[in-house]
Design a protein around this motif. Structure first.
Motif, PDB file in Angstrom:
ATOM      1  N   GLY A  42      -0.743 -50.290   6.505  1.00  0.00           N
ATOM      2  CA  GLY A  42      -1.448 -49.047   6.334  1.00  0.00           C
ATOM      3  C   GLY A  42      -0.549 -47.841   6.111  1.00  0.00           C
ATOM      4  O   GLY A  42       0.617 -47.794   6.517  1.00  0.00           O
ATOM      5  N   PHE A  43      -1.179 -46.872   5.474  1.00  0.00           N
ATOM      6  CA  PHE A  43      -0.543 -45.586   5.202  1.00  0.00           C
ATOM      7  C   PHE A  43      -0.945 -44.594   6.287  1.00  0.00           C
ATOM      8  O   PHE A  43      -2.099 -44.560   6.720  1.00  0.00           O
ATOM      9  CB  PHE A  43      -1.002 -45.067   3.845  1.00  0.00           C
ATOM     10  N   THR A  44       0.008 -43.778   6.712  1.00  0.00           N
ATOM     11  CA  THR A  44      -0.269 -42.764   7.724  1.00  0.00           C
ATOM     12  C   THR A  44      -0.008 -41.379   7.139  1.00  0.00           C
ATOM     13  O   THR A  44       0.907 -41.184   6.342  1.00  0.00           O
ATOM     14  CB  THR A  44       0.601 -42.956   8.971  1.00  0.00           C
ATOM     15  N   ARG A  45      -0.793 -40.426   7.592  1.00  0.00           N
ATOM     16  CA  ARG A  45      -0.602 -39.035   7.185  1.00  0.00           C
ATOM     17  C   ARG A  45       0.415 -38.394   8.140  1.00  0.00           C
ATOM     18  O   ARG A  45       0.147 -38.318   9.343  1.00  0.00           O
ATOM     19  CB  ARG A  45      -1.921 -38.283   7.234  1.00  0.00           C
ATOM     20  N   PRO A  46       1.558 -37.939   7.650  1.00  0.00           N
ATOM     21  CA  PRO A  46       2.547 -37.327   8.544  1.00  0.00           C
ATOM     22  C   PRO A  46       1.962 -36.113   9.268  1.00  0.00           C
ATOM     23  O   PRO A  46       1.266 -35.289   8.662  1.00  0.00           O
ATOM     24  CB  PRO A  46       3.678 -36.907   7.588  1.00  0.00           C
ATOM     25  N   ALA A  47       2.231 -36.009  10.536  1.00  0.00           N
ATOM     26  CA  ALA A  47       1.665 -34.939  11.358  1.00  0.00           C
ATOM     27  C   ALA A  47       2.156 -33.571  10.901  1.00  0.00           C
ATOM     28  O   ALA A  47       3.349 -33.365  10.677  1.00  0.00           O
ATOM     29  CB  ALA A  47       2.022 -35.157  12.826  1.00  0.00           C
ATOM     30  N   GLY A  48       1.239 -32.637  10.764  1.00  0.00           N
ATOM     31  CA  GLY A  48       1.577 -31.258  10.469  1.00  0.00           C
ATOM     32  C   GLY A  48       2.101 -31.000   9.071  1.00  0.00           C
ATOM     33  O   GLY A  48       2.651 -29.926   8.809  1.00  0.00           O
ATOM     34  N   ILE A  49       1.931 -31.946   8.160  1.00  0.00           N
ATOM     35  CA  ILE A  49       2.492 -31.810   6.809  1.00  0.00           C
ATOM     36  C   ILE A  49       1.426 -31.444   5.775  1.00  0.00           C
ATOM     37  O   ILE A  49       1.636 -30.570   4.939  1.00  0.00           O
ATOM     38  CB  ILE A  49       3.193 -33.123   6.386  1.00  0.00           C
ATOM     39  N   ASN A  50       0.296 -32.112   5.838  1.00  0.00           N
ATOM     40  CA  ASN A  50      -0.746 -31.941   4.814  1.00  0.00           C
ATOM     41  C   ASN A  50      -1.585 -30.691   5.021  1.00  0.00           C
ATOM     42  O   ASN A  50      -1.799 -30.266   6.153  1.00  0.00           O
ATOM     43  CB  ASN A  50      -1.657 -33.172   4.810  1.00  0.00           C
ATOM     44  N   PRO A  51      -2.123 -30.149   3.927  1.00  0.00           N
ATOM     45  CA  PRO A  51      -1.834 -30.513   2.540  1.00  0.00           C
ATOM     46  C   PRO A  51      -0.465 -30.004   2.104  1.00  0.00           C
ATOM     47  O   PRO A  51      -0.013 -28.952   2.573  1.00  0.00           O
ATOM     48  CB  PRO A  51      -2.955 -29.844   1.751  1.00  0.00           C
ATOM     49  N   ILE A  52       0.180 -30.735   1.207  1.00  0.00           N
ATOM     50  CA  ILE A  52       1.537 -30.378   0.801  1.00  0.00           C
ATOM     51  C   ILE A  52       1.564 -29.384  -0.370  1.00  0.00           C
ATOM     52  O   ILE A  52       2.557 -28.698  -0.571  1.00  0.00           O
ATOM     53  CB  ILE A  52       2.361 -31.630   0.444  1.00  0.00           C
ATOM     54  N   ILE A  53       0.478 -29.328  -1.139  1.00  0.00           N
ATOM     55  CA  ILE A  53       0.366 -28.362  -2.234  1.00  0.00           C
ATOM     56  C   ILE A  53      -1.036 -27.777  -2.201  1.00  0.00           C
ATOM     57  O   ILE A  53      -2.023 -28.512  -2.153  1.00  0.00           O
ATOM     58  CB  ILE A  53       0.653 -29.011  -3.603  1.00  0.00           C
ATOM     59  N   SER A  54      -1.117 -26.461  -2.205  1.00  0.00           N
ATOM     60  CA  SER A  54      -2.388 -25.740  -2.183  1.00  0.00           C
ATOM     61  C   SER A  54      -2.383 -24.667  -3.268  1.00  0.00           C
ATOM     62  O   SER A  54      -1.325 -24.341  -3.824  1.00  0.00           O
ATOM     63  CB  SER A  54      -2.608 -25.095  -0.806  1.00  0.00           C
ATOM     64  N   PRO A  55      -3.540 -24.103  -3.592  1.00  0.00           N
ATOM     65  CA  PRO A  55      -3.591 -23.071  -4.637  1.00  0.00           C
ATOM     66  C   PRO A  55      -2.678 -21.887  -4.342  1.00  0.00           C
ATOM     67  O   PRO A  55      -2.432 -21.546  -3.181  1.00  0.00           O
ATOM     68  CB  PRO A  55      -5.064 -22.642  -4.633  1.00  0.00           C
ATOM     69  N   ASP A  56      -2.187 -21.274  -5.417  1.00  0.00           N
ATOM     70  CA  ASP A  56      -1.301 -20.116  -5.308  1.00  0.00           C
ATOM     71  C   ASP A  56      -1.788 -19.045  -6.279  1.00  0.00           C
ATOM     72  O   ASP A  56      -1.646 -19.179  -7.495  1.00  0.00           O
ATOM     73  CB  ASP A  56       0.136 -20.533  -5.652  1.00  0.00           C
ATOM     74  N   THR A  57      -2.379 -17.996  -5.745  1.00  0.00           N
ATOM     75  CA  THR A  57      -2.930 -16.940  -6.593  1.00  0.00           C
ATOM     76  C   THR A  57      -1.858 -16.029  -7.182  1.00  0.00           C
ATOM     77  O   THR A  57      -2.118 -15.290  -8.127  1.00  0.00           O
ATOM     78  CB  THR A  57      -3.927 -16.077  -5.796  1.00  0.00           C
ATOM     79  N   SER A  58      -0.633 -16.092  -6.648  1.00  0.00           N
ATOM     80  CA  SER A  58       0.434 -15.212  -7.147  1.00  0.00           C
ATOM     81  C   SER A  58       1.155 -15.785  -8.360  1.00  0.00           C
ATOM     82  O   SER A  58       1.898 -15.079  -9.039  1.00  0.00           O
ATOM     83  CB  SER A  58       1.454 -14.956  -6.031  1.00  0.00           C
ATOM     84  N   SER A  59       0.951 -17.061  -8.644  1.00  0.00           N
ATOM     85  CA  SER A  59       1.643 -17.735  -9.739  1.00  0.00           C
ATOM     86  C   SER A  59       0.951 -17.435 -11.070  1.00  0.00           C
ATOM     87  O   SER A  59      -0.221 -17.773 -11.249  1.00  0.00           O
ATOM     88  CB  SER A  59       1.680 -19.242  -9.481  1.00  0.00           C
ATOM     89  N   LYS A  60       1.670 -16.811 -11.998  1.00  0.00           N
ATOM     90  CA  LYS A  60       1.100 -16.403 -13.282  1.00  0.00           C
ATOM     91  C   LYS A  60       1.812 -17.096 -14.446  1.00  0.00           C
ATOM     92  O   LYS A  60       2.974 -17.472 -14.349  1.00  0.00           O
ATOM     93  CB  LYS A  60       1.194 -14.884 -13.463  1.00  0.00           C
ATOM     94  N   PHE A  61       1.079 -17.228 -15.555  1.00  0.00           N
ATOM     95  CA  PHE A  61       1.589 -17.950 -16.723  1.00  0.00           C
ATOM     96  C   PHE A  61       0.976 -17.333 -17.976  1.00  0.00           C
ATOM     97  O   PHE A  61      -0.221 -17.040 -18.022  1.00  0.00           O
ATOM     98  CB  PHE A  61       1.192 -19.428 -16.599  1.00  0.00           C
ATOM     99  N   LEU A  62       1.823 -17.107 -18.991  1.00  0.00           N
ATOM    100  CA  LEU A  62       1.345 -16.567 -20.261  1.00  0.00           C
ATOM    101  C   LEU A  62       0.726 -17.701 -21.064  1.00  0.00           C
ATOM    102  O   LEU A  62       1.424 -18.551 -21.625  1.00  0.00           O
ATOM    103  CB  LEU A  62       2.484 -15.910 -21.043  1.00  0.00           C
ATOM    104  N   ASP A  63      -0.582 -17.731 -21.101  1.00  0.00           N
ATOM    105  CA  ASP A  63      -1.313 -18.786 -21.787  1.00  0.00           C
ATOM    106  C   ASP A  63      -1.197 -18.618 -23.299  1.00  0.00           C
ATOM    107  O   ASP A  63      -1.601 -17.578 -23.840  1.00  0.00           O
ATOM    108  CB  ASP A  63      -2.782 -18.737 -21.361  1.00  0.00           C
ATOM    109  N   PRO A  64      -0.648 -19.628 -24.007  1.00  0.00           N
ATOM    110  CA  PRO A  64      -0.451 -19.483 -25.450  1.00  0.00           C
ATOM    111  C   PRO A  64      -1.754 -19.493 -26.247  1.00  0.00           C
ATOM    112  O   PRO A  64      -1.772 -19.063 -27.408  1.00  0.00           O
ATOM    113  CB  PRO A  64       0.419 -20.692 -25.810  1.00  0.00           C
ATOM    114  N   MET A  65      -2.832 -19.960 -25.664  1.00  0.00           N
ATOM    115  CA  MET A  65      -4.100 -20.007 -26.389  1.00  0.00           C
ATOM    116  C   MET A  65      -4.832 -18.668 -26.340  1.00  0.00           C
ATOM    117  O   MET A  65      -5.408 -18.235 -27.343  1.00  0.00           O
ATOM    118  CB  MET A  65      -4.985 -21.111 -25.807  1.00  0.00           C
ATOM    119  N   SER A  66      -4.815 -17.999 -25.203  1.00  0.00           N
ATOM    120  CA  SER A  66      -5.498 -16.710 -25.080  1.00  0.00           C
ATOM    121  C   SER A  66      -4.544 -15.526 -25.188  1.00  0.00           C
ATOM    122  O   SER A  66      -4.999 -14.385 -25.307  1.00  0.00           O
ATOM    123  CB  SER A  66      -6.226 -16.640 -23.742  1.00  0.00           C
ATOM    124  N   ASN A  67      -3.226 -15.819 -25.102  1.00  0.00           N
ATOM    125  CA  ASN A  67      -2.190 -14.782 -25.094  1.00  0.00           C
ATOM    126  C   ASN A  67      -2.384 -13.803 -23.939  1.00  0.00           C
ATOM    127  O   ASN A  67      -2.087 -12.615 -24.052  1.00  0.00           O
ATOM    128  CB  ASN A  67      -2.150 -14.031 -26.426  1.00  0.00           C
TER     129      ASN A  67
END
Length: 387
Positions: free
Chosen positions: A38-63
């Motif tokens: 079996g697989f175990t979930r490490p204590a106090g680790i999850n979730p390891i990646i969550s949404p980030d509202t500060s991360s921005k990206f120049l979308d080439p489709m909408s500019n």
């Protein structure tokens, strides 16, 4: 009178306690000798990646600059690069109002221990003004699975979503950050018969060699399992163009399908790359539970749990084993809240790292989690709800 009221209140509290205890009661889950876990979930680790509202990206489709991972981050692929674990995860921006209406892109995160990740801050695969935009815009690039050849070429299979038809696309890379898109994978066989039907979720066959998972062949050709409702198969000689395996009537050959009254009663969707073992080929897959009478009443209707099927090494279309119950199921709050409250552990990434197996999965279509299997000290798989 006060004594009667006290006794009545005490009786009610006792009944509530009994009901809660019954609701929480579980029974042990035992895996067959061929299965991983079996697989175990490490204590106090999850979730390891969550949404980030500060991360921005120049979308080439909408500019325009968009919060490309502001809404949800989930459904990850995983592999190794330079001694580190790299997770490629699906991210959603905030352009829509429900599942399937936002634009998805693939983000990059790496870790020296497989548990704590540093993100790149920008997507590495996304819709652009290129020869794939008719397949990828405006829905995006979704749900990656990734594996590597013995010579170090990374191969990613992902869903190209134009909000009309989902298609399996393939891309290749040497560094996991710069990708070459090769487009839909089924166009060159059978006159393109299967190129424009909905197709998703590819699990390419791999093997453990020199302590590393690498892409493998069966009888001289590459092999993959794929599919969302049923599990199908396809073969290739170049990793880019794939020939679906058909039955005697020229239709797709069904390898496994939903089972009535089981955790996978509504669909069987391929997970991370399949693995060759001494016992056979293990396909990890995601089973969705039917919400009605056809489902397993121990699990929420529409919940996603993780299963395993064993295929023959000599005939990869032949099923020789299959788990009757999931080895991983939604149990933690972050696996049952967010975009998909029925509960989801959606497995897509698996790596062999420091003599352990690290399984990366989407949590309720909202975040990324990890569970670890130590083959030298196996833990018990997720227990089962009592009937």
């Amino acid at each position: 009178m006060n004594t009667i009221r006290f006794k009545l209140a005490a009786a009610i509290l006792c009944l509530l306690h009994v009901n809660i205890s019954l609701a929480q009661k579980t029974i042990p889950n035992k895996l067959p000798a061929w299965a991983f876990g079996g697989f175990t979930r490490p204590a106090g680790i999850n979730p390891i990646i969550s949404p980030d509202t500060s991360s921005k990206f120049l979308d080439p489709m909408s500019n325009r600059r968009v919060g490309w991972e502001a809404f949800y981050t989930f459904n990850p692929a995983a592999t190794l690069k330079n001694g580190k674990v790299v997770v490629l995860y699906r991210s959603e921006d905030m352009t829509g109002d429900s599942i399937g209406t936002r634009t998805s892109r693939i983000g990059y995160a790496e870790s020296a221990n497989g548990l704590s990740f540093t993100r790149s801050g920008k997507p590495v695969l996304y819709p652009g003004d290129d020869n794939q935009k008719e397949f990828e815009w405006p829905g995006g690039c979704e749900d990656p699975r990734v594996a590597v050849t013995e010579k170090g070429t990374y191969v990613m299979f992902y869903t190209q979503w134009n909000r009309k038809v989902p298609r399996l696309g393939v891309a290749t890379s040497k560094d996991l950050k710069t990708w070459v898109k090769h487009g839909p994978i089924f166009r060159k066989f059978y006159g393109g018969k299967f190129a424009d039907i909905p197709n998703k979720s590819a699990s390419i066959l791999t093997k453990l060699k020199g302590g590393k998972l690498v892409i493998a062949k069966v009888k001289g050709v590459y092999w993959m399992y794929w599919g969302e409702l049923h599990v199908f198969a396809a073969t290739s000689t170049n990793l880019v163009d794939w020939k679906p395996v058909t039955d005697g009537k020229g239709e797709l050959k069904w390898l496994i399908s939903p089972r009535k009254n089981y955790f996978d009663s509504d669909l069987t969707e391929c997970g991370p790359p399949a693995i060759m073992t001494k016992n056979g080929i293990i396909l990890f897959y995601n089973g969705k539970n039917h919400p009605g009478d056809g489902g397993d009443k121990r699990f929420n209707g529409n919940s996603y749990c993780a299963g395993q099927a064993l295929f023959s090494l000599n005939d990869p279309t032949k099923v020789i084993g299959r788990l009757a119950v999931p080895f991983l199921r939604p149990r933690e709050p972050f696996e049952k809240s967010g975009q998909y409250v029925n509960g989801t552990v959606f497995i897509e990434g698996l790596v062999y790292f420091k003599a352990k197996w690290y399984l990366y999965y989407g949590c309720a279509d909202s975040r990324v989690g990890v569970a670890v299997f130590d083959p030298h000290k196996p833990a018990a798989p997720d227990p089962l709800p009592a009937l």
